[in-house]
Design a protein around this motif. Sequence first.
Motif, mmCIF file in Angstrom:
data_model
loop_
_atom_site.group_PDB
_atom_site.id
_atom_site.type_symbol
_atom_site.label_atom_id
_atom_site.label_comp_id
_atom_site.label_asym_id
_atom_site.label_seq_id
_atom_site.Cartn_x
_atom_site.Cartn_y
_atom_site.Cartn_z
ATOM 1 N N GLY A 60 -43.254 62.039 53.227
ATOM 2 C CA GLY A 60 -43.013 60.684 52.738
ATOM 3 C C GLY A 60 -41.530 60.355 52.655
ATOM 4 N N GLN A 61 -40.735 61.307 52.174
ATOM 5 C CA GLN A 61 -39.287 61.079 52.112
ATOM 6 C C GLN A 61 -38.714 60.846 53.506
ATOM 7 O OE1 GLN A 61 -36.899 63.435 49.087
ATOM 8 N NE2 GLN A 61 -38.792 64.636 49.154
ATOM 9 N N GLN A 62 -39.126 61.684 54.453
ATOM 10 C CA GLN A 62 -38.614 61.525 55.825
ATOM 11 C C GLN A 62 -39.054 60.191 56.425
ATOM 12 O OE1 GLN A 62 -36.317 63.448 57.622
ATOM 13 N NE2 GLN A 62 -36.403 61.538 58.777
ATOM 14 N N ASP A 63 -40.307 59.816 56.178
ATOM 15 C CA ASP A 63 -40.789 58.541 56.710
ATOM 16 C C ASP A 63 -40.042 57.353 56.109
ATOM 17 O OD1 ASP A 63 -42.553 59.930 58.299
ATOM 18 O OD2 ASP A 63 -44.352 59.407 57.161
ATOM 19 N N ILE A 64 -39.729 57.427 54.812
ATOM 20 C CA ILE A 64 -38.962 56.350 54.172
ATOM 21 C C ILE A 64 -37.567 56.284 54.782
ATOM 22 C CG2 ILE A 64 -37.869 55.638 52.007
ATOM 23 C CD1 ILE A 64 -40.474 56.579 50.601
ATOM 24 N N VAL A 65 -36.951 57.432 55.044
ATOM 25 C CA VAL A 65 -35.655 57.453 55.725
ATOM 26 C C VAL A 65 -35.799 56.816 57.107
ATOM 27 C CG1 VAL A 65 -33.939 58.968 56.814
ATOM 28 C CG2 VAL A 65 -34.671 59.395 54.460
ATOM 29 N N ASN A 66 -36.866 57.166 57.834
ATOM 30 C CA ASN A 66 -37.092 56.587 59.168
ATOM 31 C C ASN A 66 -37.168 55.066 59.112
ATOM 32 O OD1 ASN A 66 -37.215 59.209 60.106
ATOM 33 N ND2 ASN A 66 -39.426 59.210 60.406
ATOM 34 N N PHE A 67 -37.842 54.532 58.090
ATOM 35 C CA PHE A 67 -38.004 53.084 57.975
ATOM 36 C C PHE A 67 -36.726 52.371 57.540
ATOM 37 C CE2 PHE A 67 -42.581 53.658 58.247
ATOM 38 C CZ PHE A 67 -42.963 52.490 58.896
ATOM 39 N N ASN A 68 -35.765 53.104 57.019
ATOM 40 C CA ASN A 68 -34.537 52.484 56.526
ATOM 41 C C ASN A 68 -33.303 52.894 57.316
ATOM 42 O OD1 ASN A 68 -35.137 50.894 53.902
ATOM 43 N ND2 ASN A 68 -36.427 52.715 53.809
ATOM 44 N N TRP A 82 -40.660 54.088 63.528
ATOM 45 C CA TRP A 82 -41.494 53.355 62.579
ATOM 46 C C TRP A 82 -42.969 53.530 62.949
ATOM 47 C CZ3 TRP A 82 -39.069 47.829 61.650
ATOM 48 C CH2 TRP A 82 -37.803 47.973 61.090
ATOM 49 N N LEU A 83 -43.254 53.390 64.231
ATOM 50 C CA LEU A 83 -44.638 53.544 64.677
ATOM 51 C C LEU A 83 -45.142 54.970 64.441
ATOM 52 C CD1 LEU A 83 -44.488 51.469 67.969
ATOM 53 C CD2 LEU A 83 -45.827 50.908 65.921
ATOM 54 N N ASP A 84 -44.300 55.959 64.722
ATOM 55 C CA ASP A 84 -44.692 57.362 64.518
ATOM 56 C C ASP A 84 -44.893 57.698 63.049
ATOM 57 O OD1 ASP A 84 -44.570 57.784 67.243
ATOM 58 O OD2 ASP A 84 -42.576 58.730 67.189
ATOM 59 N N SER A 85 -44.206 56.976 62.165
ATOM 60 C CA SER A 85 -44.258 57.266 60.733
ATOM 61 C C SER A 85 -45.337 56.481 60.003
ATOM 62 C CB SER A 85 -42.898 56.941 60.093
ATOM 63 O OG SER A 85 -41.880 57.725 60.672
ATOM 64 N N SER A 86 -46.044 55.610 60.703
ATOM 65 C CA SER A 86 -46.978 54.704 60.029
ATOM 66 C C SER A 86 -48.398 54.840 60.553
ATOM 67 C CB SER A 86 -46.510 53.253 60.208
ATOM 68 O OG SER A 86 -46.516 52.905 61.583
ATOM 69 N N HIS A 91 -48.979 50.061 60.683
ATOM 70 C CA HIS A 91 -48.741 50.461 62.081
ATOM 71 C C HIS A 91 -49.077 49.300 63.023
ATOM 72 C CE1 HIS A 91 -49.669 52.404 65.952
ATOM 73 N NE2 HIS A 91 -48.711 53.248 65.605
ATOM 74 N N ASP A 92 -50.208 48.648 62.775
ATOM 75 C CA ASP A 92 -50.624 47.519 63.612
ATOM 76 C C ASP A 92 -49.619 46.375 63.550
ATOM 77 O OD1 ASP A 92 -52.845 49.044 64.185
ATOM 78 O OD2 ASP A 92 -54.195 47.918 62.848
ATOM 79 N N GLU A 93 -49.115 46.072 62.339
ATOM 80 C CA GLU A 93 -48.137 44.993 62.179
ATOM 81 C C GLU A 93 -46.843 45.302 62.926
ATOM 82 O OE1 GLU A 93 -47.644 44.429 57.968
ATOM 83 O OE2 GLU A 93 -49.702 43.697 57.725
ATOM 84 N N ILE A 94 -46.403 46.552 62.849
ATOM 85 C CA ILE A 94 -45.175 46.942 63.560
ATOM 86 C C ILE A 94 -45.381 46.808 65.061
ATOM 87 C CG2 ILE A 94 -43.605 48.857 64.074
ATOM 88 C CD1 ILE A 94 -44.267 49.875 61.182
ATOM 89 N N ILE A 168 -47.191 56.842 56.377
ATOM 90 C CA ILE A 168 -47.104 55.692 55.470
ATOM 91 C C ILE A 168 -48.078 54.622 55.936
ATOM 92 C CG2 ILE A 168 -45.626 53.796 54.722
ATOM 93 C CD1 ILE A 168 -43.297 55.691 54.642
ATOM 94 N N SER A 169 -48.899 54.142 54.991
ATOM 95 C CA SER A 169 -49.827 53.052 55.306
ATOM 96 C C SER A 169 -49.382 51.740 54.661
ATOM 97 C CB SER A 169 -51.248 53.408 54.885
ATOM 98 O OG SER A 169 -51.296 53.849 53.553
ATOM 99 N N ALA A 170 -48.447 51.815 53.710
ATOM 100 C CA ALA A 170 -47.858 50.620 53.101
ATOM 101 C C ALA A 170 -46.518 51.027 52.506
ATOM 102 C CB ALA A 170 -48.766 50.044 52.018
ATOM 103 N N LEU A 171 -45.539 50.118 52.597
ATOM 104 C CA LEU A 171 -44.209 50.400 52.069
ATOM 105 C C LEU A 171 -43.638 49.129 51.508
ATOM 106 C CD1 LEU A 171 -41.855 52.457 51.784
ATOM 107 C CD2 LEU A 171 -41.057 51.670 54.013
ATOM 108 N N GLY A 172 -43.114 49.219 50.286
ATOM 109 C CA GLY A 172 -42.506 48.050 49.674
ATOM 110 C C GLY A 172 -41.653 48.455 48.486
#
Length: 181
Positions: A60-68, A82-86, A91-94, A168-172
């Motif tokens: 989760g930490q790595q995925d949050i870094v990927n998204f930011n 982003w796609l690989d992390s979601s 994932h569909d929205e991205i 990650i299935s949701a991030l905010g």
Amino acid sequence: MDTQRETDRHRLRRNLVLVSATLAAAAAVCAAIFGWSWWSAAHDESLQFARDRDDVLRIGQQDIVNFNTLNYKNVDAGLNQWLDSSTGQLHDEIAQGKDDSKKRIQDAKTTTTAKVVDAAVTQLDDRAGTATLIALVDTVVTPEGGQAVTKRNEFQAAMTRTPSGWKISALGPVPVGSAGS
């Protein structure tokens, strides 16, 4: 005298055999006890729960870094991360908004680099394969030709276990009133 020596040798051999057999039996009992203890610990549900929690936290930490973290000069690589992390709707929205996102990011001409300062798993349902993670993230935002600025944000990530691991299935942002409660 020879008979006495023979008797003593026979008694010594018999005692050595008894001691050896006793030591072998004790070793077998110890091996069985330690083997059972190891097997029990290796198959303990709480141990698996701890492993899942550690996986969620690390991934989760790595995925949050990927998204930011994103470089406008190499947007495709960032969006692919982003796609690989979601997974799921995120994932569909991205995937659906990839072209629009790429144009906006290139037009903004900024580079972002993120670092998780602290994070914790707040919920984990290992049977359902879902978890929630919160993270405090420092993001360095550098506009082209401009000065870098560090922004600190708190994120909440919903994590889902997929066949290829946790994603990650949701991030905010962390909802107001949730931090430190």
